[in-house]
Design a protein around this motif. Structure first.
Motif, PDB file in Angstrom:
ATOM      1  N   ARG A   1       0.837  -1.209   0.000  1.00  0.00           N
ATOM      2  CA  ARG A   1       0.000   0.000   0.000  1.00  0.00           C
ATOM      3  C   ARG A   1       0.866   1.252   0.000  1.00  0.00           C
ATOM      4  O   ARG A   1       0.553   2.235  -0.686  1.00  0.00           O
ATOM      5  CB  ARG A   1      -0.942  -0.001   1.207  1.00  0.00           C
ATOM      6  N   HIS A   2       1.944   1.257   0.783  1.00  0.00           N
ATOM      7  CA  HIS A   2       2.823   2.427   0.820  1.00  0.00           C
ATOM      8  C   HIS A   2       3.575   2.598  -0.502  1.00  0.00           C
ATOM      9  O   HIS A   2       3.797   3.730  -0.958  1.00  0.00           O
ATOM     10  CB  HIS A   2       3.799   2.320   1.989  1.00  0.00           C
ATOM     11  N   GLU A   3       3.955   1.490  -1.113  1.00  0.00           N
ATOM     12  CA  GLU A   3       4.596   1.577  -2.426  1.00  0.00           C
ATOM     13  C   GLU A   3       3.620   2.122  -3.469  1.00  0.00           C
ATOM     14  O   GLU A   3       3.987   2.944  -4.318  1.00  0.00           O
ATOM     15  CB  GLU A   3       5.101   0.199  -2.850  1.00  0.00           C
ATOM     16  N   LEU A   4       2.370   1.662  -3.402  1.00  0.00           N
ATOM     17  CA  LEU A   4       1.347   2.149  -4.320  1.00  0.00           C
ATOM     18  C   LEU A   4       1.120   3.644  -4.124  1.00  0.00           C
ATOM     19  O   LEU A   4       1.032   4.404  -5.098  1.00  0.00           O
ATOM     20  CB  LEU A   4       0.044   1.385  -4.100  1.00  0.00           C
ATOM     21  N   ALA A   5       1.038   4.079  -2.889  1.00  0.00           N
ATOM     22  CA  ALA A   5       0.826   5.498  -2.590  1.00  0.00           C
ATOM     23  C   ALA A   5       1.963   6.347  -3.135  1.00  0.00           C
ATOM     24  O   ALA A   5       1.740   7.388  -3.765  1.00  0.00           O
ATOM     25  CB  ALA A   5       0.682   5.692  -1.081  1.00  0.00           C
TER      26      ALA A   5
ATOM     27  N   HIS B   1       2.888  -2.249 -13.380  1.00  0.00           N
ATOM     28  CA  HIS B   1       3.369  -2.032 -12.018  1.00  0.00           C
ATOM     29  C   HIS B   1       2.232  -1.573 -11.105  1.00  0.00           C
ATOM     30  O   HIS B   1       2.117  -2.027  -9.961  1.00  0.00           O
ATOM     31  CB  HIS B   1       4.488  -0.991 -12.041  1.00  0.00           C
ATOM     32  N   LEU B   2       1.380  -0.688 -11.616  1.00  0.00           N
ATOM     33  CA  LEU B   2       0.239  -0.203 -10.838  1.00  0.00           C
ATOM     34  C   LEU B   2      -0.676  -1.360 -10.429  1.00  0.00           C
ATOM     35  O   LEU B   2      -1.054  -1.481  -9.256  1.00  0.00           O
ATOM     36  CB  LEU B   2      -0.545   0.817 -11.672  1.00  0.00           C
ATOM     37  N   PHE B   3      -1.034  -2.206 -11.386  1.00  0.00           N
ATOM     38  CA  PHE B   3      -1.924  -3.326 -11.080  1.00  0.00           C
ATOM     39  C   PHE B   3      -1.265  -4.320 -10.125  1.00  0.00           C
ATOM     40  O   PHE B   3      -1.920  -4.882  -9.251  1.00  0.00           O
ATOM     41  CB  PHE B   3      -2.361  -4.025 -12.371  1.00  0.00           C
ATOM     42  N   GLN B   4       0.033  -4.519 -10.279  1.00  0.00           N
ATOM     43  CA  GLN B   4       0.734  -5.448  -9.395  1.00  0.00           C
ATOM     44  C   GLN B   4       0.751  -4.923  -7.962  1.00  0.00           C
ATOM     45  O   GLN B   4       0.515  -5.674  -7.008  1.00  0.00           O
ATOM     46  CB  GLN B   4       2.161  -5.676  -9.897  1.00  0.00           C
ATOM     47  N   LEU B   5       1.023  -3.642  -7.788  1.00  0.00           N
ATOM     48  CA  LEU B   5       1.033  -3.055  -6.451  1.00  0.00           C
ATOM     49  C   LEU B   5      -0.345  -3.116  -5.810  1.00  0.00           C
ATOM     50  O   LEU B   5      -0.469  -3.281  -4.589  1.00  0.00           O
ATOM     51  CB  LEU B   5       1.513  -1.600  -6.509  1.00  0.00           C
ATOM     52  N   ALA B   6      -1.390  -2.986  -6.630  1.00  0.00           N
ATOM     53  CA  ALA B   6      -2.761  -3.029  -6.110  1.00  0.00           C
ATOM     54  C   ALA B   6      -3.255  -4.460  -5.901  1.00  0.00           C
ATOM     55  O   ALA B   6      -4.371  -4.660  -5.409  1.00  0.00           O
ATOM     56  CB  ALA B   6      -3.699  -2.285  -7.056  1.00  0.00           C
TER      57      ALA B   6
END
Length: 301
Positions: free
Chosen positions: A26-30, A106-111
């Motif tokens: 979550r922090h990486e996504l943010a 990358h966005l979808f993977q982080l989510a």
């Protein structure tokens, strides 16, 4: 759309992750969302800069507005709050933030989500099918699914309506392009009839995919971007598949008269190879010339 998650979460494969790993993601996504937001100038998104702007790039509320999500909810996302994100919202954020293919993945993977667009994966397109597409040249040919996503194509198809290579993979959808892309619209001789027929075929195909995220995403984009599609969609017309003669104004070689044929790749009405064979000798010669012009491109995409 926004529900509070538990201390553990499941990734895209269904495996449960411990709370610590989920929090890190979550922090990486943010952080990733903030970095992408801050690199986009307001002018790139069609917004005025204004004299008093201090925020680098876009503001949070601007990203929320452009993505059609709530400002509070998007703020929570950038604060690494423990909320769930739908694939439709991730798709909207990817477009607003102008992510390329690697950034989108990358966005979808982080989510912890699976990207439903064909740009993410085309496992059904085997090397043998790509070789077949190449062998069909100069006949334009591609592989599509029932949603009109273009999964692979040969060089002459890539230049049939303009320059398909220049279009992002996630936007390579015939239905979307014929309603929103000027090059494609200029290339279709009977545009209004084609748009109406394609909308009717899409509605017929939708019956087997009701509620699927990728279909919902496509319909939302089409209804938002094209008044013509909205009008045709509300007709509730349904048309099955059929061979048809089509005429195109190719930007490179001129008028083409072609026979459109669908070759189904399995017993289900789903993935198919679409071919455009020449109806006359002049069109055949022009396809040969089109292949010559396209030879600098990759053999099959």
């Amino acid at each position: 759309m926004t529900t509070m998650a538990q201390d553990s979460t499941a990734d895209a494969a269904g495996a449960v992750q411990p709370a610590g790993g989920a929090a890190i993601r979550r922090h990486e996504l943010a952080a990733f969302l903030r970095s992408r937001r801050e690199r986009i100038a307001p002018e790139q998104a069609g917004l005025p800069r204004g004299a008093r702007r201090r925020t680098p790039g876009l503001r949070r509320e601007e990203v929320a507005q452009l993505s059609a999500v709530g400002v509070t909810w998007y703020t929570w996302l950038e604060q690494a709050r423990n909320i769930q994100v739908s694939v439709q919202v991730l798709d909207a954020l990817a477009r607003t933030l102008m992510l390329d293919a690697s950034e989108r993945a990358h966005l979808f993977q982080l989510a912890g989500a699976t990207d439903p667009t064909p740009a993410a994966s085309c496992a059904s397109v085997t090397p043998a099918l790509r070789e077949l597409l190449r062998r069909l040249e100069p006949v334009p040919a591609c592989i599509q699914n029932s949603r009109y996503d273009i999964l692979a194509y040969n060089r002459t198809y890539g230049r049939l309506f303009g320059d398909l290579d220049a279009i992002p993979p996630e936007d390579r959808n015939c239905m979307l392009l014929v309603h929103t892309n000027q090059d494609w619209q200029d290339a279709v001789v009977h545009l209004e009839e084609t748009q109406r027929l394609m909308a009717a075929r899409l509605r017929a195909a939708l019956a087997g995919h009701l509620g699927e995220p990728a279909w919902k995403m496509l319909l939302k984009r089409l209804k938002t971007a094209s008044p013509e599609f909205r009008e045709n969609w509300e007709r509730y017309e349904v048309v099955g598949t059929r061979t048809k003669t089509k005429e195109f104004r190719n930007a490179y070689v001129g008028h083409l008269t072609l026979e459109h044929t669908d070759l189904w790749l399995g017993p289900e009405v789903g993935a198919r190879m679409v071919t455009y064979t020449p109806k006359d000798e002049e069109t055949r010669e022009r396809l040969e010339k089109l292949l010559e012009l396209a030879c600098g491109a990759a053999p099959v995409r």
